[in-house]
Design a protein around this motif. Structure first.
Motif, PDB file in Angstrom:
ATOM      1  N   ASP A   1       0.805  -1.218   0.000  1.00 30.33           N
ATOM      2  CA  ASP A   1       0.000   0.000   0.000  1.00 30.33           C
ATOM      3  C   ASP A   1       0.844   1.277   0.000  1.00 30.33           C
ATOM      4  OD1 ASP A   1      -2.406  -1.434   0.085  1.00 30.33           O
ATOM      5  OD2 ASP A   1      -2.276  -1.634   2.264  1.00 30.33           O
ATOM      6  N   ASP A   2       2.154   1.129  -0.023  1.00 33.15           N
ATOM      7  CA  ASP A   2       3.028   2.308  -0.014  1.00 33.15           C
ATOM      8  C   ASP A   2       3.057   2.963  -1.387  1.00 33.15           C
ATOM      9  OD1 ASP A   2       3.740   2.080   2.647  1.00 33.15           O
ATOM     10  OD2 ASP A   2       5.442   0.754   2.220  1.00 33.15           O
ATOM     11  N   ALA A   3       3.128   4.288  -1.394  1.00 30.62           N
ATOM     12  CA  ALA A   3       3.114   5.048  -2.642  1.00 30.62           C
ATOM     13  C   ALA A   3       4.469   5.706  -2.884  1.00 30.62           C
ATOM     14  CB  ALA A   3       2.021   6.118  -2.598  1.00 30.62           C
ATOM     15  N   ILE A   4       4.688   6.062  -4.138  1.00 29.00           N
ATOM     16  CA  ILE A   4       5.920   6.710  -4.579  1.00 29.00           C
ATOM     17  C   ILE A   4       5.584   8.119  -5.045  1.00 29.00           C
ATOM     18  CG2 ILE A   4       7.830   6.636  -6.226  1.00 29.00           C
ATOM     19  CD1 ILE A   4       7.275   3.583  -6.459  1.00 29.00           C
ATOM     20  N   LEU A   5       6.391   9.080  -4.644  1.00 30.93           N
ATOM     21  CA  LEU A   5       6.297  10.448  -5.144  1.00 30.93           C
ATOM     22  C   LEU A   5       7.474  10.693  -6.071  1.00 30.93           C
ATOM     23  CD1 LEU A   5       5.106  13.352  -5.081  1.00 30.93           C
ATOM     24  CD2 LEU A   5       6.594  13.789  -3.099  1.00 30.93           C
ATOM     25  N   GLU A   6       7.186  11.106  -7.296  1.00 35.13           N
ATOM     26  CA  GLU A   6       8.256  11.426  -8.249  1.00 35.13           C
ATOM     27  C   GLU A   6       8.287  12.927  -8.488  1.00 35.13           C
ATOM     28  OE1 GLU A   6       9.947  10.592 -12.752  1.00 35.13           O
ATOM     29  OE2 GLU A   6       8.039   9.679 -12.159  1.00 35.13           O
ATOM     30  N   LEU A   7       9.450  13.510  -8.341  1.00 35.17           N
ATOM     31  CA  LEU A   7       9.633  14.952  -8.501  1.00 35.17           C
ATOM     32  C   LEU A   7      10.299  15.240  -9.840  1.00 35.17           C
ATOM     33  CD1 LEU A   7      11.030  15.757  -4.941  1.00 35.17           C
ATOM     34  CD2 LEU A   7       8.640  15.627  -5.693  1.00 35.17           C
ATOM     35  N   GLY A   8       9.648  16.100 -10.640  1.00 34.49           N
ATOM     36  CA  GLY A   8      10.220  16.475 -11.932  1.00 34.49           C
ATOM     37  C   GLY A   8      10.198  15.329 -12.920  1.00 34.49           C
TER      38      GLY A   8
ATOM     39  N   VAL B   1       1.877   5.749  -7.901  1.00 36.91           N
ATOM     40  CA  VAL B   1       2.867   6.774  -8.173  1.00 36.91           C
ATOM     41  C   VAL B   1       2.155   8.103  -8.392  1.00 36.91           C
ATOM     42  CG1 VAL B   1       4.716   7.554  -9.724  1.00 36.91           C
ATOM     43  CG2 VAL B   1       4.421   5.101  -9.283  1.00 36.91           C
ATOM     44  N   LEU B   2       2.608   9.134  -7.716  1.00 32.39           N
ATOM     45  CA  LEU B   2       2.209  10.499  -8.039  1.00 32.39           C
ATOM     46  C   LEU B   2       3.437  11.196  -8.586  1.00 32.39           C
ATOM     47  CD1 LEU B   2       0.309  12.912  -8.145  1.00 32.39           C
ATOM     48  CD2 LEU B   2       0.975  13.444  -5.781  1.00 32.39           C
ATOM     49  N   ALA B   3       3.368  11.609  -9.843  1.00 36.18           N
ATOM     50  CA  ALA B   3       4.489  12.249 -10.517  1.00 36.18           C
ATOM     51  C   ALA B   3       4.133  13.702 -10.779  1.00 36.18           C
ATOM     52  CB  ALA B   3       4.816  11.527 -11.828  1.00 36.18           C
ATOM     53  N   ILE B   4       4.984  14.625 -10.337  1.00 35.92           N
ATOM     54  CA  ILE B   4       4.702  16.048 -10.524  1.00 35.92           C
ATOM     55  C   ILE B   4       5.804  16.690 -11.356  1.00 35.92           C
ATOM     56  CG2 ILE B   4       3.450  16.126  -8.334  1.00 35.92           C
ATOM     57  CD1 ILE B   4       5.771  17.697  -7.133  1.00 35.92           C
ATOM     58  N   ASP B   5       5.412  17.702 -12.107  1.00 40.32           N
ATOM     59  CA  ASP B   5       6.349  18.473 -12.934  1.00 40.32           C
ATOM     60  C   ASP B   5       5.690  19.815 -13.233  1.00 40.32           C
ATOM     61  OD1 ASP B   5       8.964  17.703 -14.846  1.00 40.32           O
ATOM     62  OD2 ASP B   5       7.747  19.379 -15.600  1.00 40.32           O
ATOM     63  N   PRO B   6       6.474  20.891 -13.303  1.00 38.36           N
ATOM     64  CA  PRO B   6       5.865  22.198 -13.586  1.00 38.36           C
ATOM     65  C   PRO B   6       5.496  22.417 -15.045  1.00 38.36           C
ATOM     66  CG  PRO B   6       8.226  22.442 -13.287  1.00 38.36           C
ATOM     67  CD  PRO B   6       7.888  21.018 -12.937  1.00 38.36           C
ATOM     68  N   GLY B   7       5.898  21.506 -15.938  1.00 39.45           N
ATOM     69  CA  GLY B   7       5.655  21.712 -17.364  1.00 39.45           C
ATOM     70  C   GLY B   7       4.403  21.013 -17.859  1.00 39.45           C
TER      71      GLY B   7
ATOM     72  N   VAL C   1       0.529  18.928 -12.361  1.00 45.21           N
ATOM     73  CA  VAL C   1       1.380  20.013 -12.882  1.00 45.21           C
ATOM     74  C   VAL C   1       1.671  20.964 -11.739  1.00 45.21           C
ATOM     75  CG1 VAL C   1       1.546  21.908 -14.531  1.00 45.21           C
ATOM     76  CG2 VAL C   1       0.411  19.766 -15.202  1.00 45.21           C
ATOM     77  N   SER C   2       2.879  20.927 -11.249  1.00 47.90           N
ATOM     78  CA  SER C   2       3.259  21.767 -10.111  1.00 47.90           C
ATOM     79  C   SER C   2       4.760  21.699  -9.911  1.00 47.90           C
ATOM     80  CB  SER C   2       2.563  21.292  -8.828  1.00 47.90           C
ATOM     81  OG  SER C   2       2.959  22.089  -7.711  1.00 47.90           O
ATOM     82  N   THR C   3       5.320  22.753  -9.340  1.00 48.88           N
ATOM     83  CA  THR C   3       6.660  22.657  -8.801  1.00 48.88           C
ATOM     84  C   THR C   3       6.585  21.949  -7.452  1.00 48.88           C
ATOM     85  OG1 THR C   3       6.522  24.746  -7.607  1.00 48.88           O
ATOM     86  CG2 THR C   3       7.314  24.835  -9.895  1.00 48.88           C
TER      87      THR C   3
END
Length: 261
Positions: free
Chosen positions: A43-50, A67-73, A94-96
């Motif tokens: 049940d563990d999640a991964i956060l991906e930055l950029g 997985v939650l993946a975020i990017d400002p573009g 979409v976020s920094t």
């Protein structure tokens, strides 16, 4: 900590399709090792930055974790969403990282591929530590390109000396070398335990056009401005064509892993 102009981070969105086509992915062994070290529960999640266009997301998704993946573009994220449409447990925002609101969830793994140096250094490690559960792991990795093959060095050097001498230096990705700025900052933060560093050989062969399209996605090249960049890349493409039409680049992936204290 970082000497890389942070405003250039937004320039990748202008070349999202080129970025997706010509930036290398990461070796499968890197993700096998990473997931083994992370020791995630079901049940563990991964956060991906950029996340960019999802070069690393594609390596994480087959392990079946959220997985939650975020990017400002927005253009980059749009490409990544299309790429990952077959994985309903992979989500994008979409976020920094600086502006992203984490809510109440504590992540067991934060991953950042070719992107952690684009986060405000006053925010990057403290916020990562705050978002991680105790004992959770931060994993940052990046391709660090080696110098061009010997057959091209003598051809490229006068071109760069004449047209862009500021680029004939160690690449910005030196940040991820062992003992580089990232490793130093991580150790000095006091927020994480001892880091482990691993290297994964990566080679990519480019045509002349593919190579200059790859260079067009690099922040140090984009900083030249359109006119200088176009002139430089035309000369580089001609040199590759005259040298046989292809160039093989060594781009080892450097992985750093550390657990939150």
């Amino acid at each position: 900590m970082s000497d890389i102009p942070l405003h250039l981070a937004r320039s990748f969105d202008e070349v999202a399709d080129l970025y997706d086509a010509h930036r290398p992915g990461y070796p499968a062994d890197l993700f096998v090792d990473l997931m083994a070290e992370a020791r995630l529960g079901p049940d563990d999640a991964i956060l991906e930055l950029g996340c960019g266009t999802g070069q690393a997301t594609r390596g994480l998704a087959p392990f079946g974790r959220r997985v939650l993946a975020i990017d400002p573009g927005p253009e980059l994220v749009g490409v990544a969403r299309r790429r990952m449409a077959a994985f309903p447990y992979v989500h994008f925002a979409v976020s920094t990282f600086e502006d992203w609101a984490p809510g109440l969830s504590a992540y067991r793994l934060i991953v950042s591929a070719q992107a952690f140096h684009w986060i405000d250094w006053g925010v990057a490690l403290p916020k990562a530590a705050a978002v991680l559960a105790p004992g959770g792991m931060l994993a940052c990795f990046a391709h660090v390109p080696e110098p061009p093959p010997a057959a091209f060095l003598g051809v490229f050097e006068p071109i760069y000396a004449r047209m862009a001498p500021e680029l004939w230096v160690d690449p910005p990705e030196r940040w991820y070398w062992p003992g580089g700025a990232f490793a130093q900052g991580l150790a000095a933060s006091g927020l994480f335990g001892a880091a482990e560093h691993r290297v994964y050989p990566t080679t990519r062969t480019y045509s002349a056009d593919g190579f200059v399209d790859y260079l067009r996605t690099r922040s140090d090249y984009r900083a030249l401005g359109r006119e200088r960049l176009d002139a430089l890349l035309a000369a580089v493409a001609l040199a590759v064509r005259d040298g046989g039409g292809t160039i093989e680049m060594e781009m080892p992936a450097h992985l750093h892993m550390a657990r939150r204290r």
